[in-house]
Motif scaffolding. Sequence first.
Motif, short mmCIF file in Angstrom:
data_model
loop_
_atom_site.label_atom_id
_atom_site.label_comp_id
_atom_site.label_asym_id
_atom_site.label_seq_id
_atom_site.Cartn_x
_atom_site.Cartn_y
_atom_site.Cartn_z
N LEU A 126 5.40 1.26 8.81
CA LEU A 126 5.44 -0.22 8.79
C LEU A 126 5.56 -0.77 10.21
O LEU A 126 4.89 -1.76 10.56
N HIS A 137 8.40 5.76 5.86
CA HIS A 137 7.99 4.41 5.46
C HIS A 137 8.32 3.41 6.57
O HIS A 137 7.49 2.54 6.91
N ALA A 170 9.63 -6.98 -2.08
CA ALA A 170 8.90 -6.61 -0.87
C ALA A 170 7.73 -7.55 -0.67
O ALA A 170 7.23 -8.18 -1.61
N ARG A 195 4.82 -10.42 5.42
CA ARG A 195 4.96 -9.51 4.28
C ARG A 195 5.39 -8.10 4.75
O ARG A 195 6.23 -7.47 4.12
N ARG A 200 13.55 -4.38 3.96
CA ARG A 200 14.07 -3.74 2.76
C ARG A 200 14.35 -2.26 2.99
O ARG A 200 15.41 -1.76 2.62
N PHE A 221 1.35 3.34 3.28
CA PHE A 221 2.73 2.95 3.54
C PHE A 221 3.65 4.17 3.52
O PHE A 221 4.86 4.04 3.57
N TYR A 253 4.65 -6.68 0.31
CA TYR A 253 3.52 -6.02 -0.34
C TYR A 253 4.06 -5.01 -1.33
O TYR A 253 4.91 -4.18 -0.99
N ASN A 279 8.85 -5.89 3.89
CA ASN A 279 8.92 -4.47 3.51
C ASN A 279 9.83 -3.70 4.45
O ASN A 279 10.63 -2.86 4.02
#
Length: 927
Positions: free
Chosen positions: A282, A278, A367, A346, A353, A411, A369, A350
């Motif tokens: 990103l 992930h 998040a 955005r 996080r 994602f 998104y 993510n």
Amino acid sequence: MKDAADALARDIQLFTALLAEVLREHSRKRVLVIVERLRDGFVTLRAEDDPELRAKLMKRIDGLDPQTLSEVIRAFNIYFGLVNTVEEVHAHLRRLAQVSAGGPLWIGSFDQAVRELKTDGLSPQQVQGLLDHLIYLPVFTAHPTEAKRRTILETFRRIFLIAQDLHKRRLNDEELEERLQAIMAEIQILWKTDEVRVHKPQVTDEVRQGLYFFRESLFDAVPEVYRNLERAVRRAYGPDTGLRVPSFIRFGSWIGGDRDGNPFVKPETTELAIRMHHELVLELHLDRVRGLLRRLSHSDTLCRPSPAFLDSLDADEDYWVDTMGQSLRRYTNEPYRRKLAIIRHRLEANLARVRARIAGNPDDRPAGYAEVSEFLADLYLIRDSLISHGDANAAAGPLQDLIRLAETFGFHLVHLDLRQESRRHTEAVTELFARQPGAPYYQAFSEDQKLVALGEAIAHPHPFVIDKGTLTPATRETIEVFEVIARMRAEISPDVFGAYVVSMTHSASHVMEVMLLARLAGLVGRDPSGWFCQIHVSPLFETIEDLGQIDRVMASLFDDPTYRALVKASGNQQEVMLGYSDSCKDGGILASAWKLYEAQKKVIALADDRGVSCRLFHGRGGTVGRGGGPTYEAILAQPVDTVHGQIKVTEQGEVLSYRYANPETARYELTLAISGLLKASRCLIEEPEPERRDYLAILDELARFGEEAYRDLVDETEGLLDYFYQVTPVDAIALLNIGSRPSHRQDADRSLASIRAIPWVFGWAQARHTLPAWYGLGRALERWRNNDVERLAKLQRMYQEWPFFRALLSNTQMSLFKAEMTIAREYLRLARDQGRARAIYDKIQAEYQRTLTQVLNVAGLHGLMEETPDLRSSLAGRNIYLDPLNHIQIAVLERYRREPSDEAREQWLDPLLRSINAIAGGMRNTG
């Protein structure tokens, strides 16, 4: 063609000279002299065997100290890496030249594949139907992990780019000298970088290794693959047909999810792997959003964005001011930059996080998104708005590439498959039943009783009352894996996982046991609206016996009402995995190939009969002995009407770097596979030609004869396993730091059943036997032919007309070419019982000669690989360094095993491990 071959030969000579220059300046004084004398001596031996010269060369090797040997081996290994790189560069340049020439392209190109569809009269509607069904899903695995370290891959990438620059434009003398110095500097870095890992990799190291290929190559290659397919469709069918190429490429991984026999893959390991995937995807999406932010500087005073886009900007105003803290004046007249700044923020939320969670500091802020569909919706808005005011060309560049990447990788980056052996689930379920008051002993049930009990438990609102703290550690861990699945699906995306693979599936209950464990984690069950199922279970059939009863097991599953309801609830698709490696180790290459062929037909027919869509998952290794070989030919060689637009295949070990380290090569390899998939899937839109029953009957007999010959060797030949353990370096392979997985399923068990297929194939390859890939085929062909001229003619027609048989014999030719029985004989020095070892070798050598003769006769060739001269030339060129390497390995193995103490052995371990690494690189095989 000759000019291209000459250019390649010149570059190999150039790079060899540059390597020699580095060795002259930076190695120990004698290393270059030793390298050149060994090379020249073994070249002479290959031209004509001379026992006296061989003994003289071995005496020279025996006189070298461990450090000098290590440097000599490293020089050979770097040579192989340079040759591999030069060959990739020239292959890429040849393809560019063909594209520039404007004519038809190579077999396996999109141009060739789509033109064939057009020539055969397929309408645009039929082609669209075919495209809409496609899913190509390569799955990266870590057994073994690629032997090259990431830093080595990065250095070779730099060499690739410089070498390409030597040919792509005209250079003056000064520029040419600068490039040559740059290449020499990289070779010098290679010489001073340790290519062997000091420590055995952790699973997380293997995950990072897998991520390398996405970051450095695939994120560039994938959009270009789509673009090339679109061009091919336009060229063949014209720009106005409305044909649309959907995003159908997906990637999978086993790295961090495959726990079968690997005690180091824990539930928390899987969780970390998912978050690492992930995080990377990103980061890569963000890089491209930042590029678009710099690029799409349109002013709304000069163009009019679409109403839908402007409405979206209005809806984002609170986010812009309150969440981002931005002034209303920023990007006031640059609407696309304003939108992209929001998208960037955005994605950054993510990313912050997931990084916090990886660091163990959970960040509960929302998040940016919630799911990838929101990100894609924003990208679609920008694209459609650009098109609406005449800027379709701006929408078709990097923005469309980012859309393709988001559609392909989401994602989640890859679908992580999980794998565990069936016995672990049975043990867990047995314990769970045993802890329920008055419950009968689960293991005492018949198969039918097990299915009834499992079905009832899955349907029950509260199947078990359990206290996890009282369970055995193994059962608790097994249950926690399913809890990780539920947790990561909720945290990141429902797409983070692929299939849950059950290895050693012998019965339907082995799959239903997994469904019950998934029920405990809330992944399957019944609620007021009916059945739900958030997991796909893929049974793996990997032995000759299991492949033979695949129809019985799958029929039992499909006919079980609970399982059928769960399959329907999960999309009505069943994935079935076929194991090439273990079936080959179990019954030999011929029986394995044929049982796999028959198994595919059986399971597809069963699924069609039950109205279930079925995708086959091919567990192919890098070598022929593990199902490897060219992907294009392998896909076309599948049984008629079994490839229904989708194929999933493992990509293992050395295959990852050879196919995916450079985006130029990755584009080519993906193109070949997708072209093969297109051609093999025509059964979806037209009636396929029926298979020849006489050909099928012949293969049935050949497979039986081949299996008998193979089992006679591995089961009936006294001392065969001792021979394997003594004359191959399999004992040292376990010490090589290339993967986290143990080489045996059970410690201290040296049986054929315990040893994994990878070291079985790897060991034979190192000692230049390569027998798992060909043994038994010669005996089978000879026995079936029985000196009958008409039968030979029949086999020759089969070779010309049947892709399956042609691929089988073509791959066998490559394995026979890589085998060197003269060198294999030298490994007999390592055997304790020379008489028995000689008898076994003679048996193997006789079958080698028999197979060579029969294969050439059937293929109608004078020499191996005549039909693939470029590959033949490439493999032959490596022998000038492989021959001395094998002899060095023999000498080092002898000394390593002879030393009485651990301390004395330790000095020989480094050159031994390096020799394994180098031979693997030279043969382009690690198992």
